[in-house]
Design a protein around this motif. Structure first.
Motif, short mmCIF file in Angstrom:
data_model
loop_
_atom_site.label_atom_id
_atom_site.label_comp_id
_atom_site.label_asym_id
_atom_site.label_seq_id
_atom_site.Cartn_x
_atom_site.Cartn_y
_atom_site.Cartn_z
N GLU A 81 -6.57 5.35 0.00
CA GLU A 81 -7.81 4.64 0.24
C GLU A 81 -8.55 5.35 1.38
O GLU A 81 -7.97 5.59 2.44
CB GLU A 81 -7.53 3.19 0.62
CG GLU A 81 -8.79 2.38 0.79
CD GLU A 81 -8.48 0.93 1.08
OE1 GLU A 81 -8.04 0.24 0.15
OE2 GLU A 81 -8.66 0.52 2.23
N ILE A 82 -9.81 5.68 1.11
CA ILE A 82 -10.62 6.41 2.09
C ILE A 82 -11.84 5.57 2.44
O ILE A 82 -12.67 5.30 1.57
CB ILE A 82 -11.04 7.78 1.53
CG1 ILE A 82 -9.80 8.60 1.17
CG2 ILE A 82 -11.92 8.51 2.54
CD1 ILE A 82 -10.10 9.89 0.47
N PRO A 83 -11.95 5.15 3.70
CA PRO A 83 -13.13 4.40 4.12
C PRO A 83 -14.33 5.33 4.24
O PRO A 83 -14.20 6.55 4.11
CB PRO A 83 -12.72 3.84 5.48
CG PRO A 83 -11.68 4.75 5.98
CD PRO A 83 -10.98 5.32 4.78
N PRO A 84 -15.51 4.78 4.50
CA PRO A 84 -16.68 5.65 4.72
C PRO A 84 -16.39 6.68 5.81
O PRO A 84 -15.64 6.42 6.75
CB PRO A 84 -17.76 4.66 5.16
CG PRO A 84 -17.36 3.37 4.51
CD PRO A 84 -15.86 3.36 4.55
N ASP A 85 -16.97 7.88 5.65
CA ASP A 85 -16.78 8.95 6.62
C ASP A 85 -17.02 8.45 8.04
O ASP A 85 -17.95 7.67 8.28
CB ASP A 85 -17.74 10.11 6.34
CG ASP A 85 -17.32 10.97 5.18
OD1 ASP A 85 -16.22 10.78 4.62
OD2 ASP A 85 -18.11 11.88 4.81
N HIS A 86 -16.19 8.90 8.95
CA HIS A 86 -16.35 8.56 10.36
C HIS A 86 -17.63 9.21 10.88
O HIS A 86 -17.97 10.33 10.50
CB HIS A 86 -15.13 9.04 11.15
CG HIS A 86 -15.02 8.43 12.50
ND1 HIS A 86 -15.69 8.93 13.59
CD2 HIS A 86 -14.35 7.35 12.93
CE1 HIS A 86 -15.43 8.19 14.64
NE2 HIS A 86 -14.62 7.23 14.28
N SER A 87 -18.33 8.53 11.75
CA SER A 87 -19.63 9.02 12.24
C SER A 87 -19.49 10.25 13.13
O SER A 87 -20.42 11.03 13.28
CB SER A 87 -20.37 7.92 13.00
OG SER A 87 -19.59 7.48 14.09
N ASP A 88 -18.32 10.46 13.73
CA ASP A 88 -18.08 11.60 14.62
C ASP A 88 -17.17 12.60 13.90
O ASP A 88 -15.97 12.37 13.76
CB ASP A 88 -17.46 11.12 15.92
CG ASP A 88 -17.17 12.24 16.90
OD1 ASP A 88 -17.45 13.42 16.60
OD2 ASP A 88 -16.65 11.93 18.00
N ALA A 89 -17.74 13.72 13.45
CA ALA A 89 -16.98 14.72 12.68
C ALA A 89 -15.83 15.30 13.50
O ALA A 89 -14.76 15.58 12.96
CB ALA A 89 -17.91 15.83 12.20
N ASP A 90 -16.00 15.46 14.81
CA ASP A 90 -14.93 16.01 15.65
C ASP A 90 -13.74 15.05 15.70
O ASP A 90 -12.58 15.48 15.63
CB ASP A 90 -15.44 16.30 17.06
CG ASP A 90 -16.40 17.49 17.10
OD1 ASP A 90 -16.34 18.34 16.20
OD2 ASP A 90 -17.21 17.54 18.05
N LYS A 137 -10.00 15.67 14.25
CA LYS A 137 -8.83 15.48 15.12
C LYS A 137 -7.79 14.58 14.43
O LYS A 137 -6.60 14.89 14.41
CB LYS A 137 -9.26 14.88 16.46
CG LYS A 137 -8.13 14.62 17.42
CD LYS A 137 -8.65 14.03 18.73
CE LYS A 137 -7.50 13.79 19.68
NZ LYS A 137 -7.19 12.40 19.87
N VAL A 138 -8.24 13.47 13.86
CA VAL A 138 -7.32 12.55 13.18
C VAL A 138 -6.69 13.23 11.97
O VAL A 138 -5.49 13.10 11.72
CB VAL A 138 -8.05 11.25 12.78
CG1 VAL A 138 -7.20 10.40 11.86
CG2 VAL A 138 -8.43 10.47 14.03
N PHE A 139 -7.49 13.97 11.20
CA PHE A 139 -6.97 14.66 10.02
C PHE A 139 -5.94 15.72 10.44
O PHE A 139 -4.88 15.84 9.81
CB PHE A 139 -8.12 15.29 9.23
CG PHE A 139 -7.71 15.78 7.87
CD1 PHE A 139 -7.38 14.87 6.88
CD2 PHE A 139 -7.67 17.12 7.59
CE1 PHE A 139 -6.99 15.31 5.62
CE2 PHE A 139 -7.28 17.57 6.33
CZ PHE A 139 -6.95 16.66 5.34
N ASN A 140 -6.20 16.45 11.52
CA ASN A 140 -5.24 17.44 12.01
C ASN A 140 -3.96 16.78 12.50
O ASN A 140 -2.86 17.32 12.32
CB ASN A 140 -5.86 18.31 13.10
CG ASN A 140 -6.85 19.32 12.54
OD1 ASN A 140 -6.80 19.67 11.36
ND2 ASN A 140 -7.76 19.77 13.38
#
Length: 182
Positions: A76-85, A89-92
């Motif tokens: 499940e993927i929520p709407p893209d986070h507003s801060d790409a950085d 960081k979370v994905f890494n």
């Protein structure tokens, strides 16, 4: 949204009759506002050996299946986070946690924070919501019922809507084909 998804495992009961053996989610990983995923099943062999007892999803600790194995996951993927950085960081952090062996390039991450590559054959269906499949050169909007087959190439997921998207798919171990320049 994620708390309502149920995994139903059917197999032979003690009398050899088909029966529901489990209805609980297992092997759930999540980060509020970024992702929720559950490994629904996994194998360490092909063909799958249905004589092996127990919850085989519990053995899976990585993004990719075992050698010669298979994974079935709900994501499940929520709407893209507003801060790409922050998103990157979370994905890494997730990639490090699960020991993902293929590091995204800066160019990949600039395209979308979730760009990644696996050496697998992925068959993924959009079940609820909508999401953009991001590749190196284009994007495709996926809606419920749409299925993508990813053959060991870069891809990412971008939810530009206001609602979460649920993807369900199977990843099969595959012989990798690395693109030129990768």
């Amino acid at each position: 949204m994620a708390s309502r998804w149920k995994r139903i495992v059917v197999g032979p009961n003690e009398d050899g009759k088909s029966a529901v053996l489990d209805t609980e989610q297992t092997n759930v990983q999540s980060r509020e506002g970024f992702y929720w995923r559950a490994t629904l099943w996994g194998t360490q062999e092909t063909p799958a050996d249905n004589t092996i007892e127990g919850d085989r999803s519990l053995d899976v600790k990585t993004r990719e299946p075992f050698a010669n194995g298979m994974l079935c996951r709900a994501l499940e993927i929520p709407p893209d986070h507003s801060d790409a950085d922050t998103h990157l960081k979370v994905f890494n952090e997730l990639n490090e946690q699960i020991g993902h062996p293929i590091e995204a390039t800066a160019e990949d991450s600039a395209r979308h924070p979730t760009m990644h590559r696996t050496d697998t054959l992925d068959c993924i269906t959009c079940v609820i919501g909508e999401i953009y499949l991001v590749t190196d050169v284009e994007e495709v909007l996926m809606k419920p019922g749409d299925t993508v087959i990813i053959r060991g190439t870069n891809h990412g997921w971008s939810n530009r809507s206001d609602e979460p998207c649920l993807l369900v798919g199977t990843m099969l171990d595959a012989v990798p084909k690395v693109a030129p320049g990768r």
